[in-house]
Design a protein around this motif. Structure first.
Motif, PDB file in Angstrom:
ATOM      1  N   PHE A   1     -51.446  12.419 -65.382  1.00 17.25           N
ATOM      2  CA  PHE A   1     -51.111  11.225 -65.142  1.00 17.25           C
ATOM      3  C   PHE A   1     -51.643  11.576 -63.651  1.00 17.25           C
ATOM      4  CE2 PHE A   1     -49.094   8.959 -61.707  1.00 17.25           C
ATOM      5  CZ  PHE A   1     -49.442   6.903 -61.951  1.00 17.25           C
ATOM      6  N   VAL A   2     -50.792  13.146 -62.649  1.00 15.60           N
ATOM      7  CA  VAL A   2     -51.931  13.086 -61.221  1.00 15.60           C
ATOM      8  C   VAL A   2     -52.755  13.267 -61.021  1.00 15.60           C
ATOM      9  CG1 VAL A   2     -50.768  14.924 -59.992  1.00 15.60           C
ATOM     10  CG2 VAL A   2     -49.279  14.235 -61.351  1.00 15.60           C
TER      11      VAL A   2
ATOM     12  N   LYS B   1     -54.562  10.012 -61.754  1.00 16.35           N
ATOM     13  CA  LYS B   1     -54.616   8.333 -61.256  1.00 16.35           C
ATOM     14  C   LYS B   1     -53.553   8.080 -59.559  1.00 16.35           C
ATOM     15  CE  LYS B   1     -55.033   5.771 -65.432  1.00 16.35           C
ATOM     16  NZ  LYS B   1     -56.660   4.796 -64.492  1.00 16.35           N
ATOM     17  N   THR B   2     -53.607   9.651 -59.103  1.00 13.17           N
ATOM     18  CA  THR B   2     -52.969   9.879 -58.307  1.00 13.17           C
ATOM     19  C   THR B   2     -54.275   9.847 -56.951  1.00 13.17           C
ATOM     20  OG1 THR B   2     -52.054  11.883 -57.645  1.00 13.17           O
ATOM     21  CG2 THR B   2     -50.837  10.250 -59.083  1.00 13.17           C
ATOM     22  N   SER B   3     -53.518   9.852 -55.545  1.00 10.73           N
ATOM     23  CA  SER B   3     -53.960  10.156 -54.311  1.00 10.73           C
ATOM     24  C   SER B   3     -54.932  12.142 -54.755  1.00 10.73           C
ATOM     25  CB  SER B   3     -54.222   9.531 -53.332  1.00 10.73           C
ATOM     26  OG  SER B   3     -53.066   9.976 -53.090  1.00 10.73           O
ATOM     27  N   LEU B   4     -53.316  12.692 -55.084  1.00 12.59           N
ATOM     28  CA  LEU B   4     -53.752  13.678 -54.716  1.00 12.59           C
ATOM     29  C   LEU B   4     -55.021  14.393 -55.605  1.00 12.59           C
ATOM     30  CD1 LEU B   4     -52.998  16.855 -54.242  1.00 12.59           C
ATOM     31  CD2 LEU B   4     -50.795  16.455 -56.057  1.00 12.59           C
TER      32      LEU B   4
ATOM     33  N   ARG C   1     -57.410  12.343 -57.153  1.00 16.41           N
ATOM     34  CA  ARG C   1     -58.287  12.211 -56.507  1.00 16.41           C
ATOM     35  C   ARG C   1     -58.695  13.401 -56.069  1.00 16.41           C
ATOM     36  NH1 ARG C   1     -56.806   6.517 -57.259  1.00 16.41           N
ATOM     37  NH2 ARG C   1     -56.100   6.878 -55.386  1.00 16.41           N
ATOM     38  N   ALA C   2     -58.361  13.942 -54.923  1.00 16.45           N
ATOM     39  CA  ALA C   2     -58.387  14.937 -53.940  1.00 16.45           C
ATOM     40  C   ALA C   2     -58.979  16.645 -54.796  1.00 16.45           C
ATOM     41  CB  ALA C   2     -57.345  14.414 -52.527  1.00 16.45           C
TER      42      ALA C   2
ATOM     43  N   ARG D   1     -59.988  16.438 -57.595  1.00 17.61           N
ATOM     44  CA  ARG D   1     -61.761  16.533 -57.959  1.00 17.61           C
ATOM     45  C   ARG D   1     -62.353  16.249 -57.174  1.00 17.61           C
ATOM     46  NH1 ARG D   1     -61.149  11.494 -61.674  1.00 17.61           N
ATOM     47  NH2 ARG D   1     -59.169  11.286 -60.757  1.00 17.61           N
ATOM     48  N   ALA D   2     -62.034  15.823 -55.793  1.00 22.87           N
ATOM     49  CA  ALA D   2     -63.423  15.199 -55.216  1.00 22.87           C
ATOM     50  C   ALA D   2     -63.424  16.708 -54.164  1.00 22.87           C
ATOM     51  CB  ALA D   2     -63.104  14.695 -53.755  1.00 22.87           C
TER      52      ALA D   2
ATOM     53  N   THR E   1     -54.288  20.705 -50.240  1.00 23.77           N
ATOM     54  CA  THR E   1     -55.087  20.590 -52.033  1.00 23.77           C
ATOM     55  C   THR E   1     -55.100  21.391 -52.716  1.00 23.77           C
ATOM     56  OG1 THR E   1     -56.143  18.212 -51.026  1.00 23.77           O
ATOM     57  CG2 THR E   1     -56.926  19.048 -53.532  1.00 23.77           C
TER      58      THR E   1
ATOM     59  N   PHE F   1     -69.710  11.889 -55.083  1.00 27.18           N
ATOM     60  CA  PHE F   1     -68.636  12.998 -56.058  1.00 27.18           C
ATOM     61  C   PHE F   1     -69.381  12.403 -57.290  1.00 27.18           C
ATOM     62  CE2 PHE F   1     -65.657  12.496 -52.668  1.00 27.18           C
ATOM     63  CZ  PHE F   1     -65.844  14.119 -52.198  1.00 27.18           C
TER      64      PHE F   1
ATOM     65  N   MET G   1     -67.691  11.232 -60.298  1.00 26.19           N
ATOM     66  CA  MET G   1     -66.311  10.829 -60.596  1.00 26.19           C
ATOM     67  C   MET G   1     -66.981   9.043 -59.984  1.00 26.19           C
ATOM     68  SD  MET G   1     -63.744  12.306 -57.377  1.00 26.19           S
ATOM     69  CE  MET G   1     -62.429  11.496 -57.126  1.00 26.19           C
TER      70      MET G   1
ATOM     71  N   HIS H   1     -57.725   8.177 -48.720  1.00 28.73           N
ATOM     72  CA  HIS H   1     -57.348   8.916 -49.179  1.00 28.73           C
ATOM     73  C   HIS H   1     -55.767   9.702 -48.644  1.00 28.73           C
ATOM     74  CE1 HIS H   1     -55.510  13.122 -50.928  1.00 28.73           C
ATOM     75  NE2 HIS H   1     -55.783  13.484 -50.004  1.00 28.73           N
TER      76      HIS H   1
ATOM     77  N   MET I   1     -52.148   9.177 -49.245  1.00 29.87           N
ATOM     78  CA  MET I   1     -51.337  10.291 -49.259  1.00 29.87           C
ATOM     79  C   MET I   1     -50.268  10.469 -47.942  1.00 29.87           C
ATOM     80  SD  MET I   1     -52.424  11.816 -51.262  1.00 29.87           S
ATOM     81  CE  MET I   1     -52.014  13.813 -51.569  1.00 29.87           C
TER      82      MET I   1
ATOM     83  N   SER J   1     -48.226  12.421 -53.474  1.00 31.11           N
ATOM     84  CA  SER J   1     -48.100  12.265 -54.858  1.00 31.11           C
ATOM     85  C   SER J   1     -46.077  12.079 -55.639  1.00 31.11           C
ATOM     86  CB  SER J   1     -48.799  13.009 -55.262  1.00 31.11           C
ATOM     87  OG  SER J   1     -50.230  12.397 -55.082  1.00 31.11           O
TER      88      SER J   1
ATOM     89  N   PHE K   1     -46.032   3.023 -52.962  1.00 32.08           N
ATOM     90  CA  PHE K   1     -47.074   3.681 -53.628  1.00 32.08           C
ATOM     91  C   PHE K   1     -47.976   3.043 -53.809  1.00 32.08           C
ATOM     92  CE2 PHE K   1     -49.392   6.312 -57.003  1.00 32.08           C
ATOM     93  CZ  PHE K   1     -50.242   6.624 -55.972  1.00 32.08           C
TER      94      PHE K   1
END
Lengths: 305, 298
Positions: free
Chosen positions: A170-171, A174-177, A179-180, A182-183, A201, B119, B122, B133, B137, B143, B153
């Motif tokens: 899930f982290v 689905k979370t912005s962390l 996504r960051a 993976r980016a 990150t 990316f 993605m 972001h 964040m 998170s 959130f």
């Protein structure tokens, strides 16, 4: 048939532990392209943290409820091991990030030696044992040549692993962390331009990897009942093998590889020779690297021309 | 804030790589609400100017001052900031002193690249959400709250996704929101990269050859998109472009570089008629231009 069933159960249990450690290898490799050789020793450290916390809870706070102490030990070990790994990243790896490729790798090997020796000096060379817990078993078959058993510990390990993997998934997804992360994995420079704090990150990746290793460490302590300063290296290299087998950089691959390595090791011990079980696991590493370098679920690197 | 007041000023900027002077003493301004184009033959130093503004390079000499939320103050105030040794004060930023990610975040300059840097693994939607972001964040408490399902959130996440979907609709990619960005056709990737830059909420958008490799229909779509960005969002655009149909049609202001030096600066119709620009593009020696000018009495 009984032997097969029993080894299947044992293999999946061991494989869950390898899978949890393997995620730490694969995530760090994915985001900064470095094999963190100290990861096995971080796992070893977490087994000690878990044991000390467990004994302290019993001794000083008089907590006898196994469920309470298990949850407290799990959460505290994840936090403390995460903190350790964050410090390791900060002091031993971050400064070397812009350096030549081998520099952080060598630093990681040094960190691995440091950690195992630190535990050796601080805790002594002998096995430290935990009091037996959750010793009940469920008999699955009876009356044959051999009773197939499923212990409560094994159920605990598989259930905890599955739950934490779901939370972790899930982290990442689905979370912005996540996504960051993976980016950064794909293009750290571009991620920085989009407002992602790359250093933070990466540090978070180390913390998450260590937290999962700590889960494995707590489960390992509960399952085997003993911890030792030398117990980081071999499980660490096997988890690394699992990550390579599954395709390094791929998170589902790390879990799949962990389960496969666990199964191969236990079946090998049961049907061939327990003395050579490490040979089986490490031969897989060599064979994978030669014939299938991108692993089972990894993406082969295709160069566009 | 007044419209059409300069908010980015490049003064006497030079960039040398060893013995090669890629940009030589270039000065120009970009006004709020303008589409400014940077043109010139290959190797004229356009991308180098871009890289200096966006912090990829630190210029060898010169000053780049920007007031992202207003107009530039009088030169004395800028000089005072320069002397103070600081990077910014009262909404005035000296970009040559800032690292690239800070230029993107604080001075709100977003850019795209000549070679697309999406990316690729993605989805199109995720690419646009990653650009949001920072606010996400903060809302998600690193998170941890997000994991616990905190309402702040979820609210921020919904807002970010809504904004991303809005941009996807604008660039006609809503149907492909969940496809990996790398699987999209080239023209769509170009527009997606611009949309991603816009999701940062910039004041200045720097586009490095946005029309390169586009077919005429895609170029027309791009023109429409860029005008919409300027007119609806009030975002200024600085673009490098070789496609003169794009440059002449949409830009309010054109700066021409040749061999690292600025040779013309003005409205597109003036620049198009400028003999030194024609010479730079066609390679006519200066004397011939002078002779031609005498003949036509210019």
């Amino acid at each position: 048939m009984e032997v097969f069933l029993q080894q299947l159960i044992n293999g999946l249990t061991l494989g869950s532990i390898y899978g949890l450690i393997a995620i730490g290898y694969t995530m760090v490799f994915g985001i900064i392209g470095m094999v963190n050789f100290a990861h096995g020793d971080v796992f070893m450290l977490s087994t000690f943290i878990a044991l000390i916390l467990f004994l302290a809870l019993k001794q000083f706070l008089g907590i006898d409820s196994l469920a309470v102490s298990f949850v407290v030990v799990m959460v505290a070990s994840m936090a403390l091991t995460g903190l350790w790994n964050a410090m390791i990243e900060r002091f031993a790896y971050r400064r070397l990030r812009g350096s030549f490729r081998l520099a952080p790798l060598i630093s990681a090997i040094g960190m691995s030696i440091f950690l195992s020796n630190f535990a050796y000096v601080a805790q002594g060379p002998r096995n430290k044992s935990a009091p037996p817990m959750l010793t009940d078993v469920i008999k699955l078959t009876e009356g044959g040549a051999y009773d197939v058993t499923l212990s409560y510990k094994q159920i605990l390990i598989v259930v905890v692993t599955a739950t934490l993997l779901a939370a972790f998934w899930f982290v990442v997804q689905k979370t912005s962390l996540g996504r960051a992360q993976r980016a950064c994995e794909q293009d750290a420079k571009m991620a920085a331009l989009l407002g992602v704090d790359v250093n933070r990150t990466i540090a978070a990746t180390f913390v998450i990897g260590a937290a999962l290793a700590a889960v494995a460490g707590v489960l390992y302590m509960v399952y085997y009942g003993v911890v030792n300063a030398n117990d980081g290296f071999v499980p660490g290299v096997k988890a690394f093998t699992a990550a390579v087998l599954g395709g390094i950089g791929s998170i589902p691959g790390a879990v799949l590889g962990g389960l496969l390595i666990g199964l191969i090791e236990t079946f090998w011990s049961a049907y061939f020779s327990a003395d050579y079980k490490d040979v089986a696991a490490f031969s897989i590493l060599a064979v994978t690297l030669i014939f299938m370098p991108s692993g089972l679920l990894g993406r082969p690197e295709v160069e566009k021309v | 804030m007044s419209a059409r007041a300069p908010f980015l000023r490049i003064e006497k900027m030079s960039m040398r790589f060893g013995g090669l002077t890629a940009v030589d003493n270039v000065s120009f301004e970009v006004s709020r609400g303008d589409i400014a184009a940077l043109i010139g033959p290959n190797g004229a130093g356009k991308t180098t100017v871009f890289n200096c503004i966006t912090g990829f390079y630190k210029p060898t000499s010169g000053r780049i001052s920007m007031a992202p939320d207003g107009a530039l103050p009088d030169p004395a105030a800028i000089d005072a900031l320069t002397r103070s040794g600081r990077r910014h004060r009262d909404g005035l930023y000296l970009l040559e002193r800032m690292p690239d990610h800070e230029i993107a975040r604080a001075a709100r300059v977003a850019r795209t690249f000549q070679n697309i840097r999406l990316f690729a693994g993605m989805t199109a939607l995720e690419n646009l959400v990653v650009a949001q972001h920072q606010p996400l964040m903060r809302a998600s408490g690193w998170s941890l709250l997000g994991l616990a399902g905190a309402p702040s959130f979820r609210h921020a996440e919904r807002a970010a996704v809504a904004r991303a979907r809005d941009w996807l609709a604008r660039i006609d990619l809503l149907a492909r929101a969940d496809d990996p960005a790398g699987a999209l056709p080239y023209g769509d990737q170009r527009r997606l990269e611009i949309a991603r830059a816009m999701c940062l909420g910039p004041q200045l958008l720097c586009l490095d050859e946005p029309a390169a490799g586009l077919n005429p229909r895609e170029s027309a779509d791009l023109n429409r998109l860029l005008r919409a960005i300027r007119d609806e969002f009030g975002v200024s655009i600085l673009l490098i472009e070789h496609d003169m149909s794009v440059v002449m049609e949409i830009s309010d202001h054109v700066v021409v570089l040749d061999y690292g030096r600025k040779i013309a600066d003005g409205k597109p119709e003036h620049v198009r008629a400028d003999p030194s620009v024609i010479a730079a593009y066609l390679g006519v020696p200066d004397e011939e231009v002078a002779a031609a000018e005498r003949e036509i009495g210019a």
